[in-house]
Write an enzyme that holds these catalytic residues in place. Sequence first.
Site, PDB file in Angstrom:
ATOM      1  N   SER A 158       1.019  -0.977   0.127  1.00 13.98           N
ATOM      2  CA  SER A 158      -0.112  -0.018  -0.046  1.00 13.98           C
ATOM      3  C   SER A 158       0.855   1.274   0.019  1.00 13.98           C
ATOM      4  CB  SER A 158      -1.022   0.047   1.322  1.00 13.98           C
ATOM      5  OG  SER A 158      -1.835  -1.102   1.301  1.00 13.98           O
TER       6      SER A 158
HETATM    7  N1  SAH Z   1      -0.975  -4.464   3.875  1.00 15.97           N
HETATM    8  C1  SAH Z   1      -0.457  -4.843   2.809  1.00 15.97           C
HETATM    9  C2  SAH Z   1      -1.296  -4.736   1.394  1.00 15.97           C
HETATM   10  C3  SAH Z   1      -1.427  -5.709   0.510  1.00 15.97           C
HETATM   11  S1  SAH Z   1      -2.482  -5.616  -0.829  1.00 15.97           S
HETATM   12  C4  SAH Z   1       0.915  -4.202   2.441  1.00 15.97           C
HETATM   13  O1  SAH Z   1       1.084  -2.908   3.013  1.00 15.97           O
HETATM   14  O2  SAH Z   1       1.777  -5.019   1.743  1.00 15.97           O
HETATM   15  C5  SAH Z   1      -3.864  -6.520  -0.008  1.00 15.97           C
HETATM   16  C6  SAH Z   1      -3.929  -7.710   0.295  1.00 15.97           C
HETATM   17  O3  SAH Z   1      -4.966  -8.393   0.772  1.00 15.97           O
HETATM   18  C7  SAH Z   1      -3.167  -8.686  -0.804  1.00 15.97           C
HETATM   19  O4  SAH Z   1      -2.008  -9.224  -0.237  1.00 15.97           O
HETATM   20  C8  SAH Z   1      -4.239  -9.685  -1.103  1.00 15.97           C
HETATM   21  O5  SAH Z   1      -3.791 -10.916  -1.152  1.00 15.97           O
HETATM   22  C9  SAH Z   1      -4.923  -9.701   0.247  1.00 15.97           C
HETATM   23  N2  SAH Z   1      -6.428 -10.324   0.256  1.00 15.97           N
HETATM   24  C10 SAH Z   1      -7.251  -9.846  -0.776  1.00 15.97           C
HETATM   25  N3  SAH Z   1      -8.478 -10.673  -0.305  1.00 15.97           N
HETATM   26  C11 SAH Z   1      -8.149 -11.249   0.689  1.00 15.97           C
HETATM   27  C12 SAH Z   1      -8.984 -12.005   1.669  1.00 15.97           C
HETATM   28  N4  SAH Z   1     -10.385 -12.527   1.421  1.00 15.97           N
HETATM   29  N5  SAH Z   1      -8.398 -12.379   2.771  1.00 15.97           N
HETATM   30  C13 SAH Z   1      -7.245 -12.116   3.266  1.00 15.97           C
HETATM   31  N6  SAH Z   1      -6.200 -11.482   2.413  1.00 15.97           N
HETATM   32  C14 SAH Z   1      -6.903 -10.919   0.999  1.00 15.97           C
END
Ligand code: SAH
Length: 214
Positions: free
Chosen positions: A64
Amino acid sequence: MKDLPKHKGLRNQLVQVLKNKGIKDEKVLAAIAKIPRHLFMDSSFIDFAYKDKAFPIGAEQTISQPYTVAFQTELLQLKPKAKILEIGTGSGYQTAVLLALDTIVYSIERQKELFEKTKKFLPKLGYVAKKLIFGDGYVGFKDAAPYDGIIVTAGAPLVPKPLLAQLKIGGRLVIPVGEKEQVMTLFIRKSQREFEKQEFDKFAFVPFLKDVSK
Ligand code: SAH
């Protein structure tokens, strides 16, 4: 890979950018000044690590944007030792920011590849979550509920009921809601049945997906 004085310098510049964009919480800014974001990214993007931008982390996901991380974390209004559930561990950067604020963190990721990578990586930097869970964030994590705060880091087409149900009274759920773009939304649990809802700016997130078997 190392954390060098030049990285520290770039982080201080990033903190200034975030302040200019309206982030006020000194503890959140201090966490961003401290955490080596470049180590959470693919090496090819290292030069961009301290720009206020989202970047690919593999498995079609992104780390993010720092402003987004700061904005969501600020909305949680965390106290030391607060119990937090994060949905979407991804690179672990947001997880590290939460841990730097001296909270107890449970975090769920649905992508096996990212889950395994981050599970190995975070402790190497000294950031130890209470539990990293491989699974579907739509159901939350009942075993450790209720939580002081729940943060969703993917764009949610709807607000999952289990997440609201797993909040303490007074607890806060920060969730970006929408399909193509998302409205940052805060729910504060007022009582067993009542939730106060506040809406903030629009953001763009990767989707909060439902099917874990992909
Ligand atoms: N907080 C992370 C953001 C990653 S992007 C960072 O700072 O790197 C969002 C993440 O949510 C992705 O890794 C994706 O795989 C995850 N995601 C999407 N749907 C999800 C679900 N149903 N349960 C758990 N994780 C999920």
